[in-house]
Design an enzyme around this catalytic site. Structure first.
Site, PDB file in Angstrom:
ATOM      1  CD  GLU A   1      -3.570   1.188 -14.356  1.00 48.22           C
ATOM      2  OE1 GLU A   1      -3.377   2.320 -13.893  1.00 48.22           O
ATOM      3  OE2 GLU A   1      -4.499   0.921 -15.153  1.00 48.22           O
TER       4      GLU A   1
ATOM      5  CG  ASP B   1      14.539  -4.462  28.306  1.00 46.93           C
ATOM      6  OD1 ASP B   1      13.704  -5.161  28.864  1.00 46.93           O
ATOM      7  OD2 ASP B   1      15.341  -4.878  27.437  1.00 46.93           O
TER       8      ASP B   1
ATOM      9  CB  ILE C   1      -7.152  -0.485 -13.081  1.00 43.72           C
ATOM     10  CG1 ILE C   1      -8.348  -1.261 -13.627  1.00 43.72           C
ATOM     11  CG2 ILE C   1      -6.291  -1.386 -12.204  1.00 43.72           C
ATOM     12  CD1 ILE C   1      -7.980  -2.331 -14.613  1.00 43.72           C
TER      13      ILE C   1
ATOM     14  CB  ALA D   1      -8.867   5.138 -17.525  1.00 47.11           C
TER      15      ALA D   1
END
Ligand code: ATP
Length: 965
Positions: A311, A353, A309, A307
Site C-alpha cells: 500500500e 546550445d 499488498i 498484508a
C-alpha cells in the site's frame, strides 16, 4: 460594483485613441523618469497586484477523499467491511478477538491516507513554489532608473521595456516600437504574429485584434522591442476579463505512478488467490467446522491477503518525487511537473546550445581581422581621422545595445565585448549613441545572424550591419582594403575565408562589420539596408568553455548519454570548442551546418547523425528536425533553448530545458524544466536526481514485495505443517493482528524512508533505462532472494522451536503458539536489518563499479530501524502487551530462549543477502574490468573537484568573516 463602472479609469477602453501625452497626464506618469517608487507603492495598494485571480488549491479533505479512491485503498476498505459484515450475517455478532484486527485494517487505511494527503498537498505546494521561481519579471522605469521587478508589482502608469521573447506583463499602450511583432494567439486566436506600432488610432469602437498600438497581457513579442506605458493590470486587463483564473497547479500522475498502480492491482490479484489458499488451508484442515471458525478463517485470510499488498508504494513515489523536485531546485533545475523528473532520468541524448550553456558567455575581443589579415590587438593603432577606421570602431559600438553602468554590464555578451573594447579606445557608448542618434534598426535574429542600425552621422544616414562573417560577406559588394574601398571579388572572399580560419580553429567567434551611407534619394527602407555594403573588418572574440563542462560531458558519456552541441556559431569554432570539452570524439568527429542539413533527405540525415555531434550555423527549425530524427531512432531527447524560435523544439523534445538567465519568457513557458544558472553541468545533476527517484522506488518495491511475499509463504508453510503432522485442533498460523502489524512495522515505518534516502552518484554509471522498462527489471533476483532467505530462516526458527522444545512443552496449542511466534519474530525483525542492505544494493549490483562510494545510511532510515526495532521488542517481550500480539508470556525461561534464538536468527537473512551482494559484485567486476577503470577515474576526479570546491567555499567563508571583523 466598482468593476462594472464604465467611468472608472480601470475600465477605460480607448487608450489606443489617445496621444502619448494625454495618456501620461491621465496616468500621472513621466516618460523620462517613470513613476516615483512612492506613487507606485500607493497605486499598488489602491489597485492591487497585477495578477489574474488564482485558482483555488485542492482542499485537504478532497485530496483525502481521493486517496481513499485509490484502487489499493478500495481493496483494503472492502476487506475491512467484509470483516464486519460477514460475521454479522453468519453469526449475528463480531467476536471480541476480531475487533482489534478490524480496527487495524481501517487504521492502516487511515494512516496511509493521512500520510498520502499530507505528502500530496506538500507536493502541490512545492510545485507551486517552484513555478513561482520561474515566473517572468519585467523591466520598468521608476525614479528615473530602469530596474527589473516582479510582474505582480507593476501598476498603471509604469513605463515598461520589452524585447523579443518577453511576455507583455500587463495591458500597455505602445509609445515606442521599432519593428514590433506580437503573438496574440492566446488572446485573439490569431495564429500569426501581428505588426504593432506606436501611432494614435481613430477614436471608434475597435476589436482587440485591431488595436495595433496596444500590447496585451499574456501575449508575447516575437520580433523587435517596445517601450509601453501600462494602462490596465490584473483582472482589469483584457486577459483578466476573459480568464478569471490562471491554470491550476495539479500534480498529474506520472507514468511511473500509473505503472505502479497497475503493479499493485496485479499483486492484489495474487493476494486474493493466496488469501483463498490460506482460507482453505486454515478452515478445511482445522478442527471444528462451524460458523465461528469459518469467520475466523475468513478474517485471517483477508488480513493475510492485504498484508501482501504494497500500500505504501504510492506514498513512497510522492515523497521521492517532491524531495527530488526540491533538491533539483537547490541545484538550479526547476521542474514544472513531476513528469519532468522522471523523463530526465531516462534521457539518453542531450542536445545543448553552446553559447552560455557549454561556454561561459563572457566574451572578450582577442584579435582583429583587417585587410584580409589577422591583427594582434596590441598592434592596432586607432586613428579616428581615418574615415573607414572610424566607422569600423564606432559602427561596432553604435550597432549594439549593451551598456555599462559603473562596473555593471547590461546586454548581450557579444555586444558587451564590443562596448568594452570601445572603452579601451576611449569610446563611451552612451555618449556615442547620443551624438549619432539611431534612426532605424533591424534587431539581431538567429536566422539572419545579423543586426543593423541606421544612425545619423553628421549630415549622413549610415547603415551599420554587424554579424556572422560568412553571412555578412554575402551581402557586401565592396571591401575596405589597405586604405581603399575596392570591389569585393570572389577571390578576395575565398582569401578571407582561408585567412580567418586560424582564428576559428582557436575557438574564436569572428564578427564582421559592414556599412553603407544611405545617399539622398536612395530608398530609406529596411529591405534596402542589408545589401550592397562595404566590408570593413572583423573582431575575434573568445568565449571560454565553462570549467565544469568537460567533466559534465564525460559524466554524461559515462552514464550512456550522448551530448550533441547545437549552435549558431561557425562550424570550425564550434568544432574547436567541442573538441576541448569532449563532445567531438573519434566516434563523433564530424560537424554539420544548417545548410548541409537542408541538403540531406531524411534517410541521409539519419545516417549522418551516427557520426555527427556538432551542428553549427543552424536555425531554430533545424533543432526541431534534429529532435524528430533522434526520436525516430527511439532516443529520449533533452533539448536546451532560450529564444522565441526555440519554442517548437523545446515542446517537441521529450524534455525541453530553458535557460533561466538568458532565456526568453516564451522559451521558459514551452520548456518542462528551467536551468536557473544556464549551465550544462546542471542538466547532468538533474539527470542524476531523475535516475535516483526511480532507483529509490525500485529499492522500495524489492524490499516490500520480498518482505510481504515471505510472510505469506511462511503462513502457508505453518498451516500446511500442522495439517501434515496431523494436528486435530484449531490451527493457528499467525494472528491477524500480527499480519497487520507487519504492514505498520515494515511498510509504514521501514519502507517510507526510502523516499527520503540520499541520492547516489552510482546511478550515473549505468546506461539510461528505457521509459518502457518493467519496474521489475534488475530487482527480480532481489525480490526472490529476500523472499527466499526470509522464508527459509523463519521456517528454520519454526523448526528449531518445534523440534527443540516439543517435548518440553506439554500443550500442543502452546507449542503451536510458540513455534508461530518464533517464525513471526524472524518475519518482523529481519526486514529491520536488511532494509539497509536493500537500500545500498544497487541496480544490477553495479555498485561494484564504485568502490570509493560508501553505502551510507540515511538518517531517516536509521531512525526508522531503531523505532521499528524498539517497537517490536516491546510488543514481543513486554508481558501483557505480547498477549495482544499472540506471543506467549515471556516470563518462562524456555519461551524466552526460543524467542531470543529467533531474534538472533532474524539477522541471518541480512548476512546472506549481503554475501550474495558481494558475490554478484565480484562477478560484475570481473566482467566489466575495463569500464570500471574509466568510471573510477572519472569518479575520483569528481571527488577531487568536489574537495577543492568545498575547500574554496570554506576559505571564502573565512575570508568573509575576516573582512567583517
Ligand atoms: P548558441 O550556441 O546558443 O546557438 P550563438 O551565439 O552561437 O549561441 P546565435 O546567437 O544564433 O548563436 O548567433 C549566431 C551568430 O550570429 C554568432 O556566431 C555571431 O556571429 C552572430 N551574432 C551573435 N550575436 C550577435 C549580435 N548581437 N549582433 C550581430 N551578430 C551576432
Amino acid at each position: 460594483m466598482e468593476n462594472q463602472n464604465k467611468n472608472d479609469i480601470r475600465n477605460y477602453k480607448r487608450w489606443f485613441a489617445m496621444s502619448n501625452q494625454e495618456i501620461f497626464d491621465k496616468l500621472k506618469t513621466n516618460p523620462e523618469t517613470g513613476l516615483s517608487s512612492e506613487l507606485a507603492k500607493k497605486k499598488l495598494l489602491d489597485e492591487g497586484e497585477n495578477k489574474l485571480a488564482e485558482a483555488k488549491r485542492e482542499p485537504g479533505w478532497l485530496i483525502f477523499l481521493k486517496t481513499l479512491a485509490d484502487p489499493l485503498a478500495i481493496i483494503m476498505l472492502i476487506a475491512g467491511f467484509l470483516s464486519i459484515i460477514l460475521p454479522i450475517i453468519l453469526i449475528g455478532r463480531i467476536e471480541h478477538e476480531q475487533i482489534p484486527g478490524i480496527i487495524v485494517i481501517f487504521g492502516v487505511v487511515l494512516i496511509n491516507s493521512i500520510i498520502a494527503t499530507t505528502q500530496e498537498s506538500k507536493a502541490q505546494k512545492s510545485l507551486t513554489a517552484l513555478k513561482s521561481l520561474a515566473e517572468p519579471k519585467a523591466v520598468v522605469l521608476r525614479d528615473g532608473v530602469q530596474s527589473e521587478i516582479s510582474v505582480e508589482q507593476i501598476v498603471r502608469g509604469d513605463m515598461v521595456f520589452l524585447d523579443t521573447g518577453k511576455f507583455i506583463p500587463a495591458d500597455i499602450r505602445i509609445v515606442e516600437s521599432p519593428k514590433l511583432r506580437v503573438d496574440e494567439s492566446a488572446l485573439t486566436g490569431e495564429s500569426l504574429p501581428v505588426d504593432k506600432h506606436a501611432d494614435k488610432l481613430a477614436d471608434s469602437e475597435m476589436m482587440l485584434g485591431d488595436q495595433k498600438n496596444m500590447g496585451f497581457m499574456s501575449t508575447y513579442i516575437t520580433d523587435g522591442r517596445a517601450v509601453g506605458v501600462v494602462v490596465a493590470t490584473g483582472e482589469y486587463s483584457a486577459m483578466g476579463k476573459i480568464a478569471k483564473s490562471i491554470s491550476e497547479t495539479k500534480t498529474k500522475r506520472t507514468p511511473l505512478q500509473k505503472k505502479l498502480t497497475q503493479l499493485a492491482i496485479w499483486i492484489s490479484t495474487i493476494a486474493l488467490v493466496m488469501g483463498i489458499g490460506i482460507f482453505l488451508l486454515s478452515y478445511l484442515t482445522g478442527g471444528e467446522k462451524n460458523n465461528v471458525e469459518l469467520i475466523a478463517a475468513i478474517i485471517f485470510s483477508i488480513s493475510a491477503g492485504i498484508a501482501l499488498i504494497p500500500e505504501s508504494i504510492m506514498i513512497i513515489v510522492t515523497i521521492s518525487l517532491s524531495v527530488s523536485a526540491k533538491k533539483m531546485a537547490s541545484r538550479n533545475v526547476i521542474v514544472k511537473t513531476f513528469n519532468a523528473i522522471e523523463t530526465l532520468g531516462t534521457v539518453n541524448v542531450i542536445c545543448s546550445d553552446k553559447t552560455g550553456t557549454l561556454t561561459q558567455n563572457k566574451m572578450t575581443i582577442e584579435k582583429l581581422f583587417l585587410d584580409k589579415n589577422i591583427v594582434e590587438l596590441k598592434n592596432f593603432k586607432y586613428d579616428p581621422k581615418e574615415q573607414e577606421q572610424w566607422h569600423f570602431v564606432n559602427g561596432l559600438v553604435l550597432c549594439s545595445d549593451a551598456i555599462s553602468i559603473g562596473n555593471a554590464r547590461l546586454g548581450d555578451p557579444t555586444e558587451i565585448a564590443l562596448t568594452d573594447w570601445g572603452h579601451t579606445l576611449n569610446i563611451n557608448e552612451l555618449e556615442l549613441r547620443d551624438t549619432y542618434k539611431r534612426i532605424d534598426e533591424i534587431p539581431f535574429d538567429s536566422e539572419r545572424k545579423l543586426m543593423t542600425t541606421v544612425n545619423q552621422v553628421d549630415d549622413k544616414q549610415v547603415a551599420y550591419v554587424k554579424g556572422a562573417l560568412d553571412n555578412l560577406l554575402k551581402i557586401c559588394k565592396k571591401i575596405y582594403l589597405n586604405g581603399k574601398v575596392v570591389p569585393l571579388t570572389e577571390t578576395i572572399k575565398t582569401e578571407i575565408s582561408q585567412n580567418v580560419e586560424p582564428l576559428l580553429q582557436d575557438a574564436l567567434r569572428v564578427l564582421g562589420l559592414a556599412y553603407k551611407i544611405i545617399e539622398t534619394g536612395q530608398e530609406f527602407a529596411q529591405d534596402n539596408y542589408e545589401k550592397d555594403l562595404i566590408f570593413l573588418g572583423g573582431v575575434a572574440m573568445m568565449d571560454p568553455p565553462r570549467k565544469e563542462a568537460k567533466f559534465a560531458v564525460a559524466r554524461a558519456n559515462d552514464s550512456g548519454i550522448r551530448v550533441i552541441m547545437i549552435t549558431g556559431d561557425h562550424k570550425i569554432t564550434a568544432m574547436a570548442i567541442a573538441k576541448k570539452i569532449g563532445i567531438a570524439s573519434p566516434k563523433y568527429n564530424e560537424a554539420l551546418t544548417g545548410l548541409e542539413i537542408d541538403a540531406l533527405n531524411d534517410e541521409e540525415f539519419k545516417e549522418k547523425l551516427k557520426t555527427v555531434n556538432v551542428f553549427a550555423r543552424v536555425n531554430p527549425e533545424h533543432k526541431t528536425r534534429i529532435v524528430e530524427t533522434l526520436q525516430s531512432q527511439n532516443k529520449i531527447v533533452a533539448m536546451t533553448g532560450d529564444g522565441v524560435n526555440d519554442a517548437p523544439s523545446l515542446t517537441k523534445a521529450d524534455i525541453g530545458i530553458a535557460m533561466g538567465i538568458t532565456g526568453t519568457d516564451v522559451a521558459k513557458e514551452s520548456a518542462k524544466a528551467i536551468l536557473t544558472d544556464d549551465n550544462f553541468a546542471t542538466i547532468i545533476s538533474g539527470v542524476r536526481e531523475g535516475r535516483n527517484v526511480y532507483e529509490k522506488i525500485k529499492r522500495a518495491i524489492a524490499f516490500l514485495l520480498g518482505a510481504n511475499f515471505s510472510q505469506m509463504l511462511v503462513i502457508l508453510f505453518i498451516l500446511s505443517f500442522w495439517a501434515i503432522v496431523g494436528h486435530t485442533g484449531k490451527i493457528i498460523a499467525l494472528g491477524d493482528i500480527n499480519v497487520l502489524w507487519h504492514i505498520v512495522s515494515v511498510e509504514t515505518i521501514l519502507a517510507i524512508p526510502y523516499g527520503l534516502a540520499h541520492s547516489k552518484e552510482q546511478v550515473m554509471m549505468y546506461e539510461p533505462r528505457s521509459p518502457h522498462e518493467s519496474v521489475f527489471k534488475w530487482i527480480f533476483v532481489e525480490i526472490i532472494s529476500i523472499t527466499f532467505f526470509n522464508t527459509i530462516f523463519a521456517i528454520i526458527a519454526f523448526c528449531i522451536a518445534y523440534y527443540g522444545y516439543k517435548d518440553k512443552i506439554e500443550s500442543p496449542d502452546q507449542l503451536m503458539a510458540i513455534t508461530s511466534s518464533a517464525a513471526y519474530i524472524v518475519i518482523i525483525f529481519a526486514p529491520i536489518f536488511y532494509v539497509w542492505i536493500v537500500q545500498i544494493r544497487n541496480n544490477t549490483v553495479k555498485i561494484a563499479k564504485e568502490k570509493s562510494e560508501k553505502a551510507t545510511l540515511n538518517e531517516w532510515m536509521l531512525g526508522a530501524m531503531i523505532i521499528a526495532f524498539l517497537l517490536n521488542i516491546i510488543t514481543i517481550f513486554i508481558p501483557g502487551l505480547n498477549d495482544f500480539f499472540n506471543v506467549p508470556n515471556t516470563l518462562e525461561e524456555t519461551i524466552v530462549t526460543i524467542l531470543l534464538i529467533s531474534v538472533g536468527l532474524s539477522v541471518l537473512p541480512f548476512v546472506f543477502i549481503f554475501i550474495e551482494t558481494l558475490i554478484f559484485k565480484a562477478i560484475y567486476q570481473k566482467i566489466h574490468k575495463d569500464d570500471l577503470k574509466i568510471a573510477k577515474f572519472n569518479f575520483a576526479k569528481k571527488q577531487k573537484i568536489d574537495k577543492i570546491k568545498r575547500f574554496k567555499r570554506k576559505m571564502n567563508i573565512k575570508i568573509e568573516k575576516m573582512k567583517e571583523e
